[in-house]
Scaffold this motif. Structure first.
Motif, PDB file in Angstrom:
ATOM      1  N   GLY A 118      -9.448  22.370  59.099  1.00 46.56           N
ATOM      2  CA  GLY A 118      -9.225  21.081  57.944  1.00 46.56           C
ATOM      3  C   GLY A 118     -10.317  20.596  57.383  1.00 46.56           C
ATOM      4  O   GLY A 118     -10.462  19.825  56.344  1.00 46.56           O
ATOM      5  N   GLN A 119     -11.605  20.502  58.221  1.00 48.33           N
ATOM      6  CA  GLN A 119     -12.798  20.259  57.944  1.00 48.33           C
ATOM      7  C   GLN A 119     -13.473  20.570  56.561  1.00 48.33           C
ATOM      8  O   GLN A 119     -13.872  19.744  55.633  1.00 48.33           O
ATOM      9  N   GLU A 121     -11.544  22.411  54.612  1.00 42.81           N
ATOM     10  CA  GLU A 121     -10.750  21.998  53.362  1.00 42.81           C
ATOM     11  C   GLU A 121     -10.996  21.049  52.856  1.00 42.81           C
ATOM     12  O   GLU A 121     -10.535  20.479  51.744  1.00 42.81           O
ATOM     13  N   ALA A 122     -11.028  19.895  53.937  1.00 46.50           N
ATOM     14  CA  ALA A 122     -11.075  18.647  52.956  1.00 46.50           C
ATOM     15  C   ALA A 122     -12.422  18.523  52.216  1.00 46.50           C
ATOM     16  O   ALA A 122     -12.550  17.917  51.269  1.00 46.50           O
ATOM     17  N   SER A 125     -11.897  20.400  49.094  1.00 46.21           N
ATOM     18  CA  SER A 125     -11.039  19.863  48.201  1.00 46.21           C
ATOM     19  C   SER A 125     -11.632  18.562  47.452  1.00 46.21           C
ATOM     20  O   SER A 125     -11.284  18.100  46.274  1.00 46.21           O
TER      21      SER A 125
ATOM     22  N   VAL B  82      -4.366  15.229  49.955  1.00 47.31           N
ATOM     23  CA  VAL B  82      -4.362  14.410  51.314  1.00 47.31           C
ATOM     24  C   VAL B  82      -3.484  15.424  51.949  1.00 47.31           C
ATOM     25  O   VAL B  82      -2.673  15.920  51.898  1.00 47.31           O
ATOM     26  N   PHE B  83      -3.781  15.514  53.318  1.00 43.21           N
ATOM     27  CA  PHE B  83      -3.580  16.460  54.277  1.00 43.21           C
ATOM     28  C   PHE B  83      -2.606  15.968  55.479  1.00 43.21           C
ATOM     29  O   PHE B  83      -2.696  14.637  55.510  1.00 43.21           O
ATOM     30  N   ASN B  87      -7.709  14.861  58.248  1.00 48.15           N
ATOM     31  CA  ASN B  87      -9.213  15.510  58.210  1.00 48.15           C
ATOM     32  C   ASN B  87     -10.144  14.779  57.545  1.00 48.15           C
ATOM     33  O   ASN B  87     -11.053  15.211  56.927  1.00 48.15           O
ATOM     34  N   ASN B  97     -17.518   8.276  54.962  1.00 51.18           N
ATOM     35  CA  ASN B  97     -16.399   9.398  54.287  1.00 51.18           C
ATOM     36  C   ASN B  97     -15.992   8.950  53.116  1.00 51.18           C
ATOM     37  O   ASN B  97     -15.874   9.867  52.411  1.00 51.18           O
ATOM     38  N   ALA B 146      -7.889   8.285  54.068  1.00 49.62           N
ATOM     39  CA  ALA B 146      -7.906   9.684  53.421  1.00 49.62           C
ATOM     40  C   ALA B 146      -7.587   9.537  52.077  1.00 49.62           C
ATOM     41  O   ALA B 146      -8.061  10.108  51.221  1.00 49.62           O
ATOM     42  N   ARG B 149     -10.267   8.007  50.303  1.00 43.77           N
ATOM     43  CA  ARG B 149     -11.328   8.967  50.335  1.00 43.77           C
ATOM     44  C   ARG B 149     -11.115   9.790  48.944  1.00 43.77           C
ATOM     45  O   ARG B 149     -11.874  10.024  48.247  1.00 43.77           O
ATOM     46  N   ALA B 150      -9.802  10.277  48.852  1.00 43.03           N
ATOM     47  CA  ALA B 150      -9.530  11.187  47.658  1.00 43.03           C
ATOM     48  C   ALA B 150      -9.614  10.538  46.460  1.00 43.03           C
ATOM     49  O   ALA B 150     -10.288  11.003  45.373  1.00 43.03           O
TER      50      ALA B 150
END
Lengths: 219, 240
Positions: A118-119, A121-122, A125, B82-83, B87, B97, B146, B149-150
């Motif tokens: 996931g790291q 992938e983040a 992305s 967004v996961f 993450n 971040n 998160a 952050r996106a």
């Protein structure tokens, strides 16, 4: 009982002069070993088949032959092959860096693989390129996890550095042996350098603990 | 705009996507629902090429990402993701971040990135947590960071991969509230979710996937009140 440390007292400054050689040697080898280890580990997790095979072969050769043999080959073969009169310290640093890289590349590889996908992938992305992702996201986390293993490697390097005494470099052990041969006392100088090695290892372990503690602030 | 055309994807012997085509218009909010293993997440992950389709094309804003994979980083800058498991980067503070990608990828000056990050954190109600490491945050707070952050990358499209599935029930609401606010700003969103009530409320369109096939798509009203397909009806009976 026939122990007399007084005989070696005048030689202590001379023996301790080898401490700097040992430390310089260890730091250089550890630094270059880790750099090369990172490079090898990144090749091992890459998609380049030929490079991967080479890196794996490299690791198997350096793990599969005695370190003292590698040291001797580099020390004696270099003048013969390329006409360069290599010093003991140079040969030692080269042999130990190359050898250490083989071991640390596996440690670092394991550390990278253990980071949650996931790291990665983040990061991708967010549009982060591969090199920066490795440098800023993956490797710092991997190093934190493998720090104890790397400290082990550092300790091994420090102790194995005594092998350079076999090619005439005046490190701690070599100087103890010289004093021993001159004074016909072996037990005392050897015991003394043993204590010095032990104290540096304790100091190294302690500093690593401090560093580990500082890296834990994010936990 | 995202255009998915006849996309196939399998993992080993498991066929996850079996020829899916769907189009997402600018400003549209699309909820993707369906049973576990129906391929929802895989479809979403194909949209920014975290998964590479075996067959078919995906076009994002006129770039055929399945063809020109060299351009993918550029395209990804425009797509926020967004996961389920947040993450966040654990070795960076909340602020760290937030500003990492804008400063590295967009080369934004640090002060500007910080200012923008603080504004976004304010919007998700976490400005006071900027110096905290992620491990000190609750799940709901992590997910809000998160999302922020996106958003710091100023994306045109946001993809949500089950954003509330890993949260304790009492934290689902705060995250959904943030996503709902975002939906009202007119940004294009694709949300994979199990929250039917939320999907109904926030989405312009519902896509129902089952067995790797897009079974039915309709407005929330039609979808929930008047489902056409037999499999949709069975699914809705189970979850509602």
């Amino acid at each position: 009982m026939n122990i007399n440390f007084e005989i070696i007292i005048p030689y202590i400054p001379y023996i301790l002069g080898g401490l700097w050689v040992t430390i310089k040697f260890t730091i250089l080898s550890a630094f270059l070993g880790i750099l090369l280890g990172i490079l090898l580990s990144i090749i091992k997790i890459s998609k380049f088949k030929v490079l991967k095979a080479l890196a794996t072969f490299y690791t198997s050769v350096f793990r599969g032959t005695p370190l003292i043999l590698q040291l001797a080959i580099i020390y004696f073969a270099t003048p013969q092959l390329i006409n360069y009169d290599i010093t003991g310290l140079q040969a030692g640093v080269i042999a130990f860096s190359l050898n250490s890289a083989a071991y640390t590349s596996e440690t670092i590889r394991a550390g990278i693989m253990a980071i949650d996908k996931g790291q990665r992938e983040a990061a991708v992305s967010l549009g982060v390129p591969y090199n920066r992702m490795m440098l800023d996201i993956i490797l710092p986390q991997a190093f934190k996890n493998i720090l104890p293993a790397l400290v082990n490697e550092g300790i091994n390097l420090l102790k194995d550095s005594a092998l350079v005494s076999t090619i005439g470099t005046a490190d701690l052990l070599r100087r103890a042996n010289i004093v021993a041969a001159e004074q016909y006392v072996y037990f005392e100088p050897l015991l003394f350098v043993g204590l010095v090695y032990y104290l540096i290892v304790i100091l190294l372990t302690y500093s690593a603990k401090l560093l580990e503690g500082r890296l834990r602030v994010s936990d | 705009m995202i255009k998915v055309e006849n996309v196939y994807k399998s993992f080993g012997k498991l066929d996850v996507l079996k020829g899916i085509s769907v189009e997402i218009q600018p400003g549209e909010v699309v909820a993707v629902i369906g049973p576990s293993g129906s391929g929802k997440s895989t479809l979403l992950r194909c949209m920014n090429l975290l998964e590479v389709p075996d067959k078919g094309d995906i076009v994002v804003n006129d770039t055929e990402i399945t063809k020109s994979s060299t351009e993918i980083l550029k395209v990804r800058e425009k797509i926020g993701m967004v996961f389920q498991h947040f993450n966040l980067f654990p070795h960076k503070t909340v602020l760290g971040n937030m500003i990492y990608a804008p400063t590295i990828v967009k080369k934004k000056p640090k002060e500007e990135a910080i200012q923008q990050a603080m504004e976004l954190l304010n919007k998700v109600g976490l400005a006071d947590k900027s110096d905290v490491y992620p491990s000190k945050l609750s799940g709901g707070q992590k997910q809000r960071v998160a999302i922020a952050r996106a958003l710091a990358m100023e994306p045109e499209i946001m993809l949500f991969d089950e954003p509330t599935s890993a949260l304790d029930p009492e934290m689902v609401k705060e995250v959904l509230a943030v996503i709902k606010l975002l939906a009202e700003t007119g940004i294009t969103m694709v949300i994979v979710t199990h929250e039917m009530g939320f999907a109904k409320e926030v989405a312009d369109r519902i896509c129902f996937l089952d067995g790797g096939v897009l079974i039915e798509q309709a407005s929330p009203e039609d979808f929930f009140e008047n489902p056409q397909n037999e499999r949709t009806k069975i699914f809705l009976e189970k979850v509602l």
